[in-house]
Design a protein around this motif. Structure first.
Motif, PDB file in Angstrom:
ATOM      1  N   ILE A  68      54.252   5.489  52.983  1.00  0.00           N
ATOM      2  CA  ILE A  68      54.095   6.091  54.446  1.00  0.00           C
ATOM      3  C   ILE A  68      54.460   7.778  54.484  1.00  0.00           C
ATOM      4  N   PHE A  69      55.450   8.190  53.476  1.00  0.00           N
ATOM      5  CA  PHE A  69      55.795   9.531  53.267  1.00  0.00           C
ATOM      6  C   PHE A  69      54.642  10.215  52.977  1.00  0.00           C
ATOM      7  N   ILE A  70      53.694   9.810  51.951  1.00  0.00           N
ATOM      8  CA  ILE A  70      52.327  10.763  51.798  1.00  0.00           C
ATOM      9  C   ILE A  70      51.616  10.660  52.961  1.00  0.00           C
ATOM     10  N   GLY A  71      51.252   9.626  53.683  1.00  0.00           N
ATOM     11  CA  GLY A  71      50.532   9.616  54.788  1.00  0.00           C
ATOM     12  C   GLY A  71      51.038  10.624  55.974  1.00  0.00           C
ATOM     13  N   ALA A 254      46.492   2.408  49.146  1.00  0.00           N
ATOM     14  CA  ALA A 254      46.427   3.388  50.297  1.00  0.00           C
ATOM     15  C   ALA A 254      46.430   2.924  51.575  1.00  0.00           C
ATOM     16  N   GLY A 255      46.860   1.589  51.837  1.00  0.00           N
ATOM     17  CA  GLY A 255      46.708   1.073  53.200  1.00  0.00           C
ATOM     18  C   GLY A 255      47.852   1.567  53.981  1.00  0.00           C
ATOM     19  N   LEU A 256      49.003   1.735  53.519  1.00  0.00           N
ATOM     20  CA  LEU A 256      50.064   2.533  54.132  1.00  0.00           C
ATOM     21  C   LEU A 256      50.054   3.892  54.269  1.00  0.00           C
ATOM     22  N   ILE A 257      49.403   4.471  53.293  1.00  0.00           N
ATOM     23  CA  ILE A 257      49.214   5.936  53.249  1.00  0.00           C
ATOM     24  C   ILE A 257      48.150   6.250  54.578  1.00  0.00           C
ATOM     25  N   THR A 258      47.366   5.660  54.721  1.00  0.00           N
ATOM     26  CA  THR A 258      46.301   5.636  55.751  1.00  0.00           C
ATOM     27  C   THR A 258      47.003   5.496  57.248  1.00  0.00           C
ATOM     28  N   TYR A 259      47.664   4.339  57.395  1.00  0.00           N
ATOM     29  CA  TYR A 259      48.396   4.268  58.690  1.00  0.00           C
ATOM     30  C   TYR A 259      49.448   5.292  58.813  1.00  0.00           C
ATOM     31  N   GLY A 260      49.972   5.597  57.709  1.00  0.00           N
ATOM     32  CA  GLY A 260      51.268   6.602  57.895  1.00  0.00           C
ATOM     33  C   GLY A 260      50.820   7.770  58.616  1.00  0.00           C
ATOM     34  N   SER A 261      49.571   8.077  58.112  1.00  0.00           N
ATOM     35  CA  SER A 261      48.880   9.282  58.474  1.00  0.00           C
ATOM     36  C   SER A 261      48.565   9.457  60.169  1.00  0.00           C
ATOM     37  N   TYR A 262      48.806   8.435  60.930  1.00  0.00           N
ATOM     38  CA  TYR A 262      48.431   8.433  62.048  1.00  0.00           C
ATOM     39  C   TYR A 262      49.901   8.593  62.880  1.00  0.00           C
ATOM     40  N   LYS A 264      52.539  10.696  64.407  1.00  0.00           N
ATOM     41  CA  LYS A 264      52.495  11.987  64.883  1.00  0.00           C
ATOM     42  C   LYS A 264      54.144  12.554  64.971  1.00  0.00           C
ATOM     43  N   GLY A 265      54.863  11.819  65.546  1.00  0.00           N
ATOM     44  CA  GLY A 265      56.085  12.387  65.711  1.00  0.00           C
ATOM     45  C   GLY A 265      57.295  12.302  64.550  1.00  0.00           C
ATOM     46  N   PRO A 266      58.783  12.444  64.859  1.00  0.00           N
ATOM     47  CA  PRO A 266      59.497  12.122  63.674  1.00  0.00           C
ATOM     48  C   PRO A 266      59.568  10.711  63.345  1.00  0.00           C
ATOM     49  N   SER A 267      59.574  10.580  61.804  1.00  0.00           N
ATOM     50  CA  SER A 267      59.186   9.226  61.695  1.00  0.00           C
ATOM     51  C   SER A 267      60.674   8.319  61.345  1.00  0.00           C
ATOM     52  N   GLY A 268      61.619   8.714  60.706  1.00  0.00           N
ATOM     53  CA  GLY A 268      62.710   7.711  60.444  1.00  0.00           C
ATOM     54  C   GLY A 268      62.032   6.761  59.324  1.00  0.00           C
ATOM     55  N   LEU A 269      61.703   7.244  58.362  1.00  0.00           N
ATOM     56  CA  LEU A 269      60.844   6.423  57.291  1.00  0.00           C
ATOM     57  C   LEU A 269      61.634   5.194  56.866  1.00  0.00           C
ATOM     58  N   GLU A 438      63.152  15.784  53.436  1.00  0.00           N
ATOM     59  CA  GLU A 438      62.939  16.133  54.776  1.00  0.00           C
ATOM     60  C   GLU A 438      61.995  15.254  55.489  1.00  0.00           C
ATOM     61  N   MET A 439      60.951  14.761  54.954  1.00  0.00           N
ATOM     62  CA  MET A 439      60.106  13.805  55.544  1.00  0.00           C
ATOM     63  C   MET A 439      60.403  12.418  55.631  1.00  0.00           C
TER      64      MET A 439
END
Ligand code: TRP
Length: 476
Positions: A68-71, A254-262, A264-269, A438-439
């Motif tokens: 998710i970080f990458i996306g 790369a499923g969560l990279i792709t979903y993570g790329s959508y 927009k706001g702050p993430s709180g990963l 940061e991310m």
């Protein structure tokens, strides 16, 4: 809303909870309600289950955060996102190659996933017709498939497999539905589907589990799933458990990279990822608690394998109160879980087509949905006209597997761990540390713990599993 660079605004989730719902939808699928009970049953229960849970939290969770970080950082398709993170970290753009591997793997997984989901669709039809018959007969709460012998009930699977046209039409219908949702886009397609289907899934899951607790043998099921017999924890079983953890969390392709790329706001990963991991594991365990009480109540074999859900359970529903209705709901539940996962699998290559090839969403959906449909046809023909074909027959590991099992095995045993391995190395060693901090929003002891797991434990454990999975002779 942060507008992306390039032409026009890139799509995105409407809220953080929308992302979580979609990601949980991607994670919860055939892997949880079909593959997990199958493997737990075959591997002897408790020890497998506990080792699986350890894999999820020690290896899976750090990888969920990483993808998710990458996306979230890259705001692009899998390849583009990795390229951007690499650039911001002063690393080589060639790292994006593992993103491409993921795109390819997701595409291949989708092809056989849709075939298996097609079997589920067929059983929804069988049980639906049976329940309709029960209503017409004025006895809606009767058992399922009354008057059919156990051989006849389990024989239905064989009839389905022997019928390429039937398999093909089910596969076509399921892929068509997946394509339709993905072509509508993130908001009105994937997010809308998850918002409707996931609550429905949870209601069905809890409802059938409660039903099983009343009419089934919950005590025996609990003992089977949670009492470890550590002598059953062989290297092969550990291997299977880790592979299943990766598959179930939708990692490595790369499923969560792709979903993570959508996002927009702050993430709180951190908290987001913990929610996804808990929900996915909770559903797998609940599925076990839904299925095994019913299996034990009728004295069926928990180690029946992949046919457990399709051949064994329908027979159990015959003798249970309201079996016709519950049997139908059971297969509807599996179908719902499969849809929210297959759309995530298709979205990975579709996003790649949009981001890297400049195609429209519609073209990209048609290309990859259609392509996976065609490959799926080869998989389903492997059960009948091409039953002698051994795609990777030269490779001892795949010498005896039919086409579908070969694609499943190759993606699951080779491509998925490979993707997870490179993700761990890239995020653990190459990505800029300040950017990561940061991310992800991680800090203090959690950041250190996560760093240790992603930089050391994941590559070592996943690497070991990869090697021993490929060369089982090492283990003797
Ligand atoms: N996790 C899903 C399941 O358990 C399958 C799945 C969806 C998947 N997307 C994925 C597996 C991406 C690997 C990669 O059924």
């Amino acid at each position: 809303m942060v507008a992306s660079t390039g032409s026009g605004e890139r799509e995105g989730w409407s809220s953080r909870s929308a992302f979580i719902l979609a990601a949980v939808g991607a994670a919860v699928g055939l892997g949880n309600v079909w593959r997990f009970p199958t493997l737990a049953g075959e591997s002897g229960g408790g020890a497998f289950v506990l080792f699986y849970v350890a894999c999820v939290f020690l290896l899976g969770l750090p990888l969920v955060i990483s993808e998710i970080f990458i996306g979230r950082t890259g705001q692009d398709d899998a390849v583009g996102s990795i390229r951007k993170v690499a650039k911001q970290s002063g690393a080589s753009g060639s790292w994006s190659l593992f993103g491409f591997l993921g795109v390819l793997a997701a595409f291949l997984i989708l092809s056989f996933y849709s075939v298996v989901a097609g079997w589920v669709l067929y059983y929804v039809g069988v049980m639906g017709a049976d329940f309709l018959g029960a209503i017409m007969a004025g006895d809606p709460f009767r058992g399922a498939l009354l008057g059919e012998s156990q051989e006849a009930v389990s024989g239905r699977m064989g009839e389905l497999f022997a019928n390429p046209m039937l398999l093909l039409s089910m596969h076509f219908a399921f892929m068509g539905l997946t394509l339709f949702i993905v072509a509508r886009g993130i908001g009105s397609g994937i997010e809308a589907a998850a918002t409707i289907l996931m609550p429905m899934f949870f209601v069905l899951l809890v409802g059938i589990t409660v039903y099983g607790a009343f009419v089934g043998d919950m005590t025996e099921a609990l003992a089977f799933l949670f009492t470890p017999d550590w002598s059953k924890l062989t290297p092969q079983v550990m291997n299977t458990a880790l592979g299943q953890a990766l598959f179930s969390l939708s990692l490595g392709v790369a499923g969560l990279i792709t979903y993570g790329s959508y996002i927009k706001g702050p993430s709180g990963l951190g908290s987001t990822s913990v929610t996804i991991a808990f929900a996915d594991t909770g559903v797998a365990l609940l599925s076990g608690l839904m299925i095994f009480p019913i299996v034990f109540a009728v004295g069926l074999d928990p180690a029946a394998g992949p046919t457990l859900v399709f051949q064994t359970l329908p027979f159990a529903f015959q003798t249970m109160p309201a079996g016709a209705l519950i049997g139908l709901l059971f297969f509807v539940l599996i179908l719902v879980a499969a849809v929210t996962s297959s759309i995530s699998l298709l979205e990975v290559p579709v996003a790649w087509g949009i981001g890297e090839m400049g195609w429209s969403r519609r073209t990209s959906s048609l290309v990859f949905g259609g392509g996976a449909f065609l490959i799926g046809i080869a998989c389903l023909l492997g059960y009948n006209v091409w039953s002698d074909v051994r795609l990777l027959g030269f490779w001892p590991l795949f010498a005896e597997t039919d086409i579908l099992d070969t694609v499943d095995g190759f993606t699951g045993k080779v491509m998925l761990p490979l993707g997870a391995f490179f993700t761990a190395i890239f995020v653990g060693w190459k990505a800029d540390r300040r950017l990561v901090k940061e991310m992800t929003g991680l800090s203090g002891v959690w950041l250190s713990l996560w760093r240790f797991l992603i930089a050391w434990l994941c590559p070592l454990a996943v690497g070991t599993i990869l090697i021993t999975g490929l060369f089982p002779q090492i283990l003797g």
